[in-house]
Design a protein around this motif. Sequence first.
Motif, PDB file in Angstrom:
ATOM      1  N   LEU A 209     -24.185 -45.200  38.470  1.00  0.00           N
ATOM      2  CA  LEU A 209     -25.596 -44.840  38.634  1.00  0.00           C
ATOM      3  C   LEU A 209     -26.394 -45.020  37.342  1.00  0.00           C
ATOM      4  CD1 LEU A 209     -25.214 -41.742  40.971  1.00  0.00           C
ATOM      5  CD2 LEU A 209     -25.704 -44.107  41.573  1.00  0.00           C
ATOM      6  N   PRO A 210     -25.995 -44.406  36.207  1.00  0.00           N
ATOM      7  CA  PRO A 210     -26.759 -44.671  34.979  1.00  0.00           C
ATOM      8  C   PRO A 210     -26.664 -46.124  34.530  1.00  0.00           C
ATOM      9  CG  PRO A 210     -24.794 -43.356  34.499  1.00  0.00           C
ATOM     10  CD  PRO A 210     -24.956 -43.386  35.978  1.00  0.00           C
ATOM     11  N   ALA A 211     -25.550 -46.798  34.860  1.00  0.00           N
ATOM     12  CA  ALA A 211     -25.404 -48.199  34.466  1.00  0.00           C
ATOM     13  C   ALA A 211     -26.461 -49.070  35.125  1.00  0.00           C
ATOM     14  CB  ALA A 211     -24.006 -48.704  34.821  1.00  0.00           C
ATOM     15  N   MET A 212     -26.883 -48.724  36.336  1.00  0.00           N
ATOM     16  CA  MET A 212     -27.906 -49.508  37.025  1.00  0.00           C
ATOM     17  C   MET A 212     -29.211 -49.531  36.249  1.00  0.00           C
ATOM     18  SD  MET A 212     -26.462 -50.723  39.783  1.00  0.00           S
ATOM     19  CE  MET A 212     -27.789 -51.170  40.909  1.00  0.00           C
ATOM     20  N   THR A 213     -29.512 -48.435  35.525  1.00  0.00           N
ATOM     21  CA  THR A 213     -30.751 -48.416  34.738  1.00  0.00           C
ATOM     22  C   THR A 213     -30.650 -49.325  33.522  1.00  0.00           C
ATOM     23  OG1 THR A 213     -30.043 -46.519  33.392  1.00  0.00           O
ATOM     24  CG2 THR A 213     -31.180 -46.037  35.445  1.00  0.00           C
ATOM     25  N   PHE A 214     -29.414 -49.608  33.063  1.00  0.00           N
ATOM     26  CA  PHE A 214     -29.238 -50.547  31.954  1.00  0.00           C
ATOM     27  C   PHE A 214     -29.507 -51.982  32.388  1.00  0.00           C
ATOM     28  CE2 PHE A 214     -25.805 -47.826  29.592  1.00  0.00           C
ATOM     29  CZ  PHE A 214     -26.804 -46.940  29.225  1.00  0.00           C
ATOM     30  N   LEU A 215     -29.416 -52.233  33.695  1.00  0.00           N
ATOM     31  CA  LEU A 215     -29.403 -53.613  34.197  1.00  0.00           C
ATOM     32  C   LEU A 215     -30.700 -53.993  34.894  1.00  0.00           C
ATOM     33  CD1 LEU A 215     -25.759 -53.421  35.554  1.00  0.00           C
ATOM     34  CD2 LEU A 215     -26.528 -54.831  33.641  1.00  0.00           C
ATOM     35  N   THR A 216     -31.827 -53.549  34.366  1.00  0.00           N
ATOM     36  CA  THR A 216     -33.121 -53.922  34.925  1.00  0.00           C
ATOM     37  C   THR A 216     -33.852 -54.837  33.954  1.00  0.00           C
ATOM     38  OG1 THR A 216     -34.207 -51.992  33.946  1.00  0.00           O
ATOM     39  CG2 THR A 216     -33.312 -51.741  36.147  1.00  0.00           C
ATOM     40  N   GLY A 217     -34.754 -55.642  34.474  1.00  0.00           N
ATOM     41  CA  GLY A 217     -35.546 -56.545  33.638  1.00  0.00           C
ATOM     42  C   GLY A 217     -35.390 -58.001  34.031  1.00  0.00           C
ATOM     43  N   TRP A 218     -34.274 -58.349  34.680  1.00  0.00           N
ATOM     44  CA  TRP A 218     -34.059 -59.743  35.090  1.00  0.00           C
ATOM     45  C   TRP A 218     -35.034 -60.173  36.192  1.00  0.00           C
ATOM     46  CZ3 TRP A 218     -32.993 -59.811  40.211  1.00  0.00           C
ATOM     47  CH2 TRP A 218     -32.441 -58.662  40.770  1.00  0.00           C
ATOM     48  N   PHE A 360     -39.553 -40.385  32.734  1.00  0.00           N
ATOM     49  CA  PHE A 360     -39.818 -41.821  32.743  1.00  0.00           C
ATOM     50  C   PHE A 360     -38.591 -42.601  33.211  1.00  0.00           C
ATOM     51  CE2 PHE A 360     -43.017 -41.058  29.106  1.00  0.00           C
ATOM     52  CZ  PHE A 360     -44.039 -40.844  30.008  1.00  0.00           C
ATOM     53  N   LEU A 361     -37.428 -42.253  32.672  1.00  0.00           N
ATOM     54  CA  LEU A 361     -36.206 -42.967  33.022  1.00  0.00           C
ATOM     55  C   LEU A 361     -35.829 -42.750  34.488  1.00  0.00           C
ATOM     56  CD1 LEU A 361     -33.967 -42.451  29.865  1.00  0.00           C
ATOM     57  CD2 LEU A 361     -35.207 -44.498  30.551  1.00  0.00           C
ATOM     58  N   ASP A 362     -35.922 -41.508  34.964  1.00  0.00           N
ATOM     59  CA  ASP A 362     -35.576 -41.209  36.348  1.00  0.00           C
ATOM     60  C   ASP A 362     -36.484 -41.954  37.322  1.00  0.00           C
ATOM     61  OD1 ASP A 362     -33.562 -39.585  35.507  1.00  0.00           O
ATOM     62  OD2 ASP A 362     -34.577 -37.697  35.935  1.00  0.00           O
ATOM     63  N   MET A 363     -37.776 -41.931  37.061  1.00  0.00           N
ATOM     64  CA  MET A 363     -38.709 -42.608  37.953  1.00  0.00           C
ATOM     65  C   MET A 363     -38.486 -44.109  37.941  1.00  0.00           C
ATOM     66  SD  MET A 363     -40.402 -40.359  39.535  1.00  0.00           S
ATOM     67  CE  MET A 363     -41.480 -41.560  40.301  1.00  0.00           C
ATOM     68  N   GLY A 364     -38.257 -44.659  36.749  1.00  0.00           N
ATOM     69  CA  GLY A 364     -38.015 -46.085  36.650  1.00  0.00           C
ATOM     70  C   GLY A 364     -36.772 -46.500  37.416  1.00  0.00           C
ATOM     71  N   GLY A 365     -35.690 -45.718  37.288  1.00  0.00           N
ATOM     72  CA  GLY A 365     -34.459 -46.040  37.996  1.00  0.00           C
ATOM     73  C   GLY A 365     -34.615 -45.966  39.510  1.00  0.00           C
ATOM     74  N   PHE A 366     -35.308 -44.938  39.996  1.00  0.00           N
ATOM     75  CA  PHE A 366     -35.516 -44.792  41.433  1.00  0.00           C
ATOM     76  C   PHE A 366     -36.345 -45.946  42.000  1.00  0.00           C
ATOM     77  CE2 PHE A 366     -38.643 -43.338  44.632  1.00  0.00           C
ATOM     78  CZ  PHE A 366     -37.775 -43.205  45.714  1.00  0.00           C
ATOM     79  N   LEU A 367     -37.435 -46.282  41.327  1.00  0.00           N
ATOM     80  CA  LEU A 367     -38.334 -47.329  41.830  1.00  0.00           C
ATOM     81  C   LEU A 367     -37.693 -48.710  41.777  1.00  0.00           C
ATOM     82  CD1 LEU A 367     -41.671 -46.031  40.274  1.00  0.00           C
ATOM     83  CD2 LEU A 367     -41.064 -46.066  42.698  1.00  0.00           C
ATOM     84  N   ILE A 368     -36.902 -48.966  40.741  1.00  0.00           N
ATOM     85  CA  ILE A 368     -36.268 -50.281  40.660  1.00  0.00           C
ATOM     86  C   ILE A 368     -35.194 -50.410  41.732  1.00  0.00           C
ATOM     87  CG2 ILE A 368     -34.322 -49.910  39.071  1.00  0.00           C
ATOM     88  CD1 ILE A 368     -36.891 -52.765  38.897  1.00  0.00           C
TER      89      ILE A 368
END
Length: 478
Positions: A209-218, A360-368
């Motif tokens: 779950l936290p790893a998914m937030t590392f893998l955004t931007g592509w 900020f991090l939680d919202m970003g992870g949920f929306l992505i």
Amino acid sequence: MESSLKRNIGFLGLVSLGAGGVIGSSWIYTNSQFFKSYGAGGEIFGLLVASALAVLVSLSFAELSTIFSRSGGEVVYGYAAYGKKGALFAGWALLGAYISTLAFYVTASSLLISTIFPEIATGPYYSFAGVRVHFTELAIGVGMMLLVFGMNYFGAQLTGNIQIVLFLLLISLGLALVVVGFSKGTVNNFMPAFSDGQDKFTSIFRFILPAMTFLTGWESVAIMAEEAKIPKKKIGLVVILSIVIAACYYIAVLLSSAWIYPWQKTASMQMGTIDAFKAAGFPILSVFAYAISFLGLATSAVTLFAAAPRVILSLARGRIIPQLFAKTHPRYGTPTNALWLVLALVLGLGWLGKGTLVYFLDMGGFLIALAWSFSTFCLLKIRKNYSELKPGFKNKHLIYPSLGGIVALGIAIFTLIPGTPVSLVWPYEYVILAVWCGLGLFSYLAQKNETSISEEFLGQQFKLPIQDHLSGSNKEAL
């Protein structure tokens, strides 16, 4: 209204924007905390599994980006599949994720600097959410965002060239850590990869779950496809390549830190990889690791600040938000009004300070996660309705992108349900989400009488085949 974007991003620039946008900052020093919670094996193998899932999700973007090489990426896919509502859903999810992440960087930049110069966290301040925000810290974060804004304002070519330089520096420093880590370290520092009594499967699964937030931007590769001066079929490959490069980088650097120094000792330190190389007798490489954290922050910020205005531009082209945000600079070809809006939103949230970092991090992870899952549904709908469209990159089996979309949707659902390990913080984050959804709905309703959609939204070459499958107001809109 002029809304022409220039094709001036080459292959290396697009790869640098995609992979550089994924490689962030905090991962290189928070591994001490993650090693402690999940073991080195839990973090590294969990990241490997999450990377595989991200590749599955990217297969949808890879195919659709070679059909609709238009600015906005999933906004366009959402419209082609589900009309204006689909475009709004995709655009609002992506935009919310990018804005929240950029707002996080306003504070994160000063947090990094304060580890060397703690005096910046002194002097005049105000408090928000019970945490002090010093004016010096805020000024540093604002200054960084203004610099990134300036890079993006003067053209995608400049942005791409700067990103190439930053990305190559990032790769070079990472390679130095990896080479020394594996040549001077030992597998005995990594093994056993889990603490005594630690369940291996549970540790790996929980870190996904936290790893998914590392893998955004592509996603930025698809969003900026209209400005790429490479064959369409290669755009889909760049989408996947961006994740693969970033994932290999993450795993190799983290594994090298566990190879060079016992990870159990690193788990008790403050700055993870940075402290590990210093304790192992390599102070210069410790500085390299610290530099990676800054470069990762910069590359991610540059990419997201480039992608967010293109999402806004696409929403404006589709008459979902006011058309004034579809305006581009006559000389630089950049979406100037959209850039100014992104800057205002980022700084408007960034002043809230360290007390809201988790929000900020939680919202970003949920929306992505929502955006990732929605891309799969778009692919399935477009494959069904528009079989005559020939993508440059085509998935032979839809089961793989579908699996990625289902997992991403599952993560989003678990985030919304109270009481799970990844639930949003009650009530603050639920209120923030409700406000963001309300703003999106207001924008949609305010433009509800706009039925004429410019051909440039989807591209004139797709007008007729798509029109054949639409009905009602959506067909009239084309």
